[in-house]
Write an enzyme that holds these catalytic residues in place. Structure first.
Site, PDB file in Angstrom:
ATOM      1  N   ALA A  14      -1.919  10.137  -3.205  1.00 15.55           N
ATOM      2  CA  ALA A  14      -0.577  10.494  -3.147  1.00 15.55           C
ATOM      3  C   ALA A  14       0.092  10.040  -2.025  1.00 15.55           C
ATOM      4  O   ALA A  14       1.356  10.257  -1.971  1.00 15.55           O
ATOM      5  CB  ALA A  14      -0.225  12.068  -3.639  1.00 15.55           C
ATOM      6  N   ALA A  16       0.833   7.224  -0.576  1.00 14.24           N
ATOM      7  CA  ALA A  16       1.420   5.910  -0.518  1.00 14.24           C
ATOM      8  C   ALA A  16       1.672   5.712  -2.020  1.00 14.24           C
ATOM      9  O   ALA A  16       1.383   5.980  -3.101  1.00 14.24           O
ATOM     10  CB  ALA A  16       0.476   4.688   0.300  1.00 14.24           C
ATOM     11  N   GLY A  17       2.555   4.244  -2.010  1.00 15.35           N
ATOM     12  CA  GLY A  17       2.752   3.570  -3.097  1.00 15.35           C
ATOM     13  C   GLY A  17       2.800   4.252  -4.468  1.00 15.35           C
ATOM     14  O   GLY A  17       3.822   5.248  -4.511  1.00 15.35           O
ATOM     15  N   VAL A  65     -12.113  10.427  -2.027  1.00 21.81           N
ATOM     16  CA  VAL A  65     -12.779  10.548  -3.370  1.00 21.81           C
ATOM     17  C   VAL A  65     -14.016  10.057  -3.451  1.00 21.81           C
ATOM     18  O   VAL A  65     -14.704  10.119  -4.181  1.00 21.81           O
ATOM     19  CB  VAL A  65     -11.919  10.082  -4.427  1.00 21.81           C
ATOM     20  N   TYR A 157     -13.055  -6.435  -7.762  1.00 20.84           N
ATOM     21  CA  TYR A 157     -11.878  -5.482  -7.929  1.00 20.84           C
ATOM     22  C   TYR A 157     -11.660  -5.464  -9.691  1.00 20.84           C
ATOM     23  O   TYR A 157     -11.531  -4.410  -9.895  1.00 20.84           O
ATOM     24  CB  TYR A 157     -10.754  -5.824  -7.065  1.00 20.84           C
ATOM     25  N   THR A 192       3.274  -2.600  -2.880  1.00 19.82           N
ATOM     26  CA  THR A 192       2.816  -1.508  -2.463  1.00 19.82           C
ATOM     27  C   THR A 192       2.153  -1.534  -1.143  1.00 19.82           C
ATOM     28  O   THR A 192       2.211  -2.913  -0.741  1.00 19.82           O
ATOM     29  CB  THR A 192       2.116  -0.473  -3.259  1.00 19.82           C
TER      30      THR A 192
HETATM   31  P1  NDP Z   1      -1.680   1.988  -2.002  1.00 18.00           P
HETATM   32  O1  NDP Z   1      -2.520   1.140  -0.835  1.00 18.00           O
HETATM   33  O2  NDP Z   1      -0.133   1.697  -1.745  1.00 18.00           O
HETATM   34  O3  NDP Z   1      -1.859   3.317  -2.012  1.00 18.00           O
HETATM   35  C1  NDP Z   1      -3.571   3.694  -2.198  1.00 18.00           C
HETATM   36  C2  NDP Z   1      -3.523   5.177  -2.206  1.00 18.00           C
HETATM   37  O4  NDP Z   1      -4.913   5.507  -2.572  1.00 18.00           O
HETATM   38  C3  NDP Z   1      -3.121   5.758  -1.112  1.00 18.00           C
HETATM   39  O5  NDP Z   1      -2.531   7.123  -1.035  1.00 18.00           O
HETATM   40  C4  NDP Z   1      -4.458   6.050  -0.176  1.00 18.00           C
HETATM   41  O6  NDP Z   1      -4.398   7.214   0.603  1.00 18.00           O
HETATM   42  C5  NDP Z   1      -5.224   6.236  -1.532  1.00 18.00           C
HETATM   43  N1  NDP Z   1      -6.757   6.200  -1.361  1.00 18.00           N
HETATM   44  C6  NDP Z   1      -7.432   4.906  -1.098  1.00 18.00           C
HETATM   45  N2  NDP Z   1      -8.890   5.227  -0.915  1.00 18.00           N
HETATM   46  C7  NDP Z   1      -8.771   6.697  -1.028  1.00 18.00           C
HETATM   47  C8  NDP Z   1     -10.010   7.304  -0.899  1.00 18.00           C
HETATM   48  N3  NDP Z   1     -11.345   6.949  -0.491  1.00 18.00           N
HETATM   49  N4  NDP Z   1      -9.781   8.721  -1.161  1.00 18.00           N
HETATM   50  C9  NDP Z   1      -8.586   9.170  -1.436  1.00 18.00           C
HETATM   51  N5  NDP Z   1      -7.569   8.291  -1.509  1.00 18.00           N
HETATM   52  C10 NDP Z   1      -7.595   7.075  -1.407  1.00 18.00           C
HETATM   53  O7  NDP Z   1      -1.892   1.164  -3.364  1.00 18.00           O
HETATM   54  P2  NDP Z   1      -1.161   1.341  -4.906  1.00 18.00           P
HETATM   55  O8  NDP Z   1      -0.370   2.421  -4.868  1.00 18.00           O
HETATM   56  O9  NDP Z   1      -0.766  -0.013  -5.171  1.00 18.00           O
HETATM   57  O10 NDP Z   1      -2.501   1.633  -5.613  1.00 18.00           O
HETATM   58  C11 NDP Z   1      -2.610   2.844  -6.445  1.00 18.00           C
HETATM   59  C12 NDP Z   1      -3.538   2.532  -7.657  1.00 18.00           C
HETATM   60  O11 NDP Z   1      -2.914   1.795  -8.511  1.00 18.00           O
HETATM   61  C13 NDP Z   1      -4.926   1.851  -7.179  1.00 18.00           C
HETATM   62  O12 NDP Z   1      -5.806   2.462  -8.096  1.00 18.00           O
HETATM   63  C14 NDP Z   1      -4.761   0.456  -7.742  1.00 18.00           C
HETATM   64  O13 NDP Z   1      -5.844  -0.185  -7.925  1.00 18.00           O
HETATM   65  C15 NDP Z   1      -3.868   0.523  -8.810  1.00 18.00           C
HETATM   66  N6  NDP Z   1      -2.996  -0.618  -9.007  1.00 18.00           N
HETATM   67  C16 NDP Z   1      -2.288  -1.215  -8.141  1.00 18.00           C
HETATM   68  C17 NDP Z   1      -1.540  -2.289  -8.608  1.00 18.00           C
HETATM   69  C18 NDP Z   1      -0.793  -3.029  -7.412  1.00 18.00           C
HETATM   70  O14 NDP Z   1      -0.217  -4.361  -7.797  1.00 18.00           O
HETATM   71  N7  NDP Z   1      -0.195  -2.536  -6.451  1.00 18.00           N
HETATM   72  C19 NDP Z   1      -1.714  -2.738  -9.929  1.00 18.00           C
HETATM   73  C20 NDP Z   1      -2.244  -2.202 -10.560  1.00 18.00           C
HETATM   74  C21 NDP Z   1      -2.966  -1.179 -10.536  1.00 18.00           C
HETATM   75  P3  NDP Z   1      -5.052   7.260   1.945  1.00 18.00           P
HETATM   76  O15 NDP Z   1      -5.528   6.076   2.606  1.00 18.00           O
HETATM   77  O16 NDP Z   1      -4.378   8.186   2.613  1.00 18.00           O
HETATM   78  O17 NDP Z   1      -6.560   7.993   1.627  1.00 18.00           O
HETATM   79  C1  8X3 Z   2      -3.566  -4.761  -8.852  1.00 17.75           C
HETATM   80  C2  8X3 Z   2      -2.924  -6.019  -9.603  1.00 17.75           C
HETATM   81  O1  8X3 Z   2      -3.292  -8.689  -9.914  1.00 17.75           O
HETATM   82  O2  8X3 Z   2      -3.252  -7.686  -7.612  1.00 17.75           O
HETATM   83  O3  8X3 Z   2      -4.491  -4.268  -9.753  1.00 17.75           O
HETATM   84  O4  8X3 Z   2      -5.108  -7.206  -9.069  1.00 17.75           O
HETATM   85  S1  8X3 Z   2      -3.654  -7.501  -8.974  1.00 17.75           S
END
Ligand code: NDP
Ligand code: 8X3
Length: 257
Positions: A14, A16-17, A65, A157, A192
């Protein structure tokens, strides 16, 4: 679930992003927010804004996690009033590198698999039995277009997101006969910190990913999550595949020159 006011919504990642935008969206619905990430200070800094937006209450957890013991312990030792989690958003996730599968760093693979697959499973295993026992709940998993179609350099990924899709569908089958719902939200490119994390902090390379096109915003994805969760209790949205207008699939984009 309908009315989200006062519901306990547990969001991993929660800080970021998409996770942060989802916290904002559920705050506007008057939910009680249980927010987890490794960067606790970021979660703490978000509190005033989320309360101002309408969150009923907020509880933050420093959580990695990937650490099964920590996940189990943190969830087991939640204060009693935070135990009955209504909605779990398995959002924590990341990509590392964009390398050919025969050249990539094994550490990158392990981080992605440990976070996106095993981390999601650990949290699910710790939270869902309570939902079944209470006879209510909704799990939302973050999938991706990457789970639908693999792209060069993205094998691992994409593999983690294909695993998410299989686990999401299997969990829904395993919960059949209970009122607990399961949804996968599968976005395409969302701007993000994702690309910056993928390229190990290389901001310039990350910015190029979004050049010449309009990506989805984290708020667009949060909107879909709140929509899926707020359907009537008998409606289960299995999967939402969503992209910006400039993306057709994992490989096909429209970029302005
Ligand atoms: P961000 O990098 O902006 O945010 C990722 C979040 O995940 C951060 O809050 C980070 O918090 C947390 N995180 C990462 N590793 C851990 C860990 N080991 N334990 C707990 N928290 C963790 O990325 P997005 O918001 O883009 O990504 C969120 C989800 O959406 C992911 O599952 C990603 O695969 C998915 N997604 C993203 C897309 C994109 O294009 N951005 C498209 C499709 C899916 P912290 O570092 O503080 O732990
Ligand atoms: C994130 C979207 O296309 O960068 O899941 O893999 S992509």
């Amino acid at each position: 679930m309908g009315n989200l006011k006062g519901k306990i919504v547990f969001i991993t990642g929660a800080s970021a992003g998409i996770g942060q935008a989802t916290a904002r969206a559920f705050a506007r619905e008057g939910a009680r927010l249980l927010l987890a990430a490794r960067r606790l200070e970021r979660l703490e800094n978000m509190k005033p804004e989320l309360l101002e937006a309408g969150a009923d209450a907020i509880y933050t957890l420093a959580l990695d996690v990937r650490n099964r013991e920590q996940v189990e312990q943190q969830i087991r030792s939640l204060p009693e009033e935070w135990q009955p989690i209504d909605v779990l958003i398995n959002n924590a996730g990341l990509s590392r590198g964009l390398d050919k599968v025969y050249e990539a760093k094994v550490e990158d693979w392990e981080e992605m698999i440990d976070t996106n697959v095993k981390g999601m499973l650990y949290v699910t295993r710790a939270v869902v039995p309570g939902m079944v026992a209470r006879g209510r709940g909704h799990i939302v998993n973050l999938g991706s277009t990457a789970g639908e179609m693999t792209y060069p350099g993205g094998s691992v990924y994409c593999g983690t997101k294909a695993a998410e899709r299989a686990i999401n569908d299997g969990l829904r089958q395993d919960l059949l006969g209970t009122p607990v719902r399961v949804t996968s939200i599968d976005p395409g490119m969302v701007e993000t910190e994702f690309s910056e994390v993928r390229f190990h902090g290389d901001k310039e390379r990350a910015a190029k990913v979004y050049q010449g096109l309009t990506p989805l915003t984290p708020a667009d994805v949060a909107d879909a999550i709140v929509w899926a969760v707020s359907r009537p209790a008998h409606v289960n949205i299995a999967r939402v595949l969503m992209t910006s207008i400039d993306q057709a699939n994992s490989l096909l984009f429209h970029r302005k020159a």
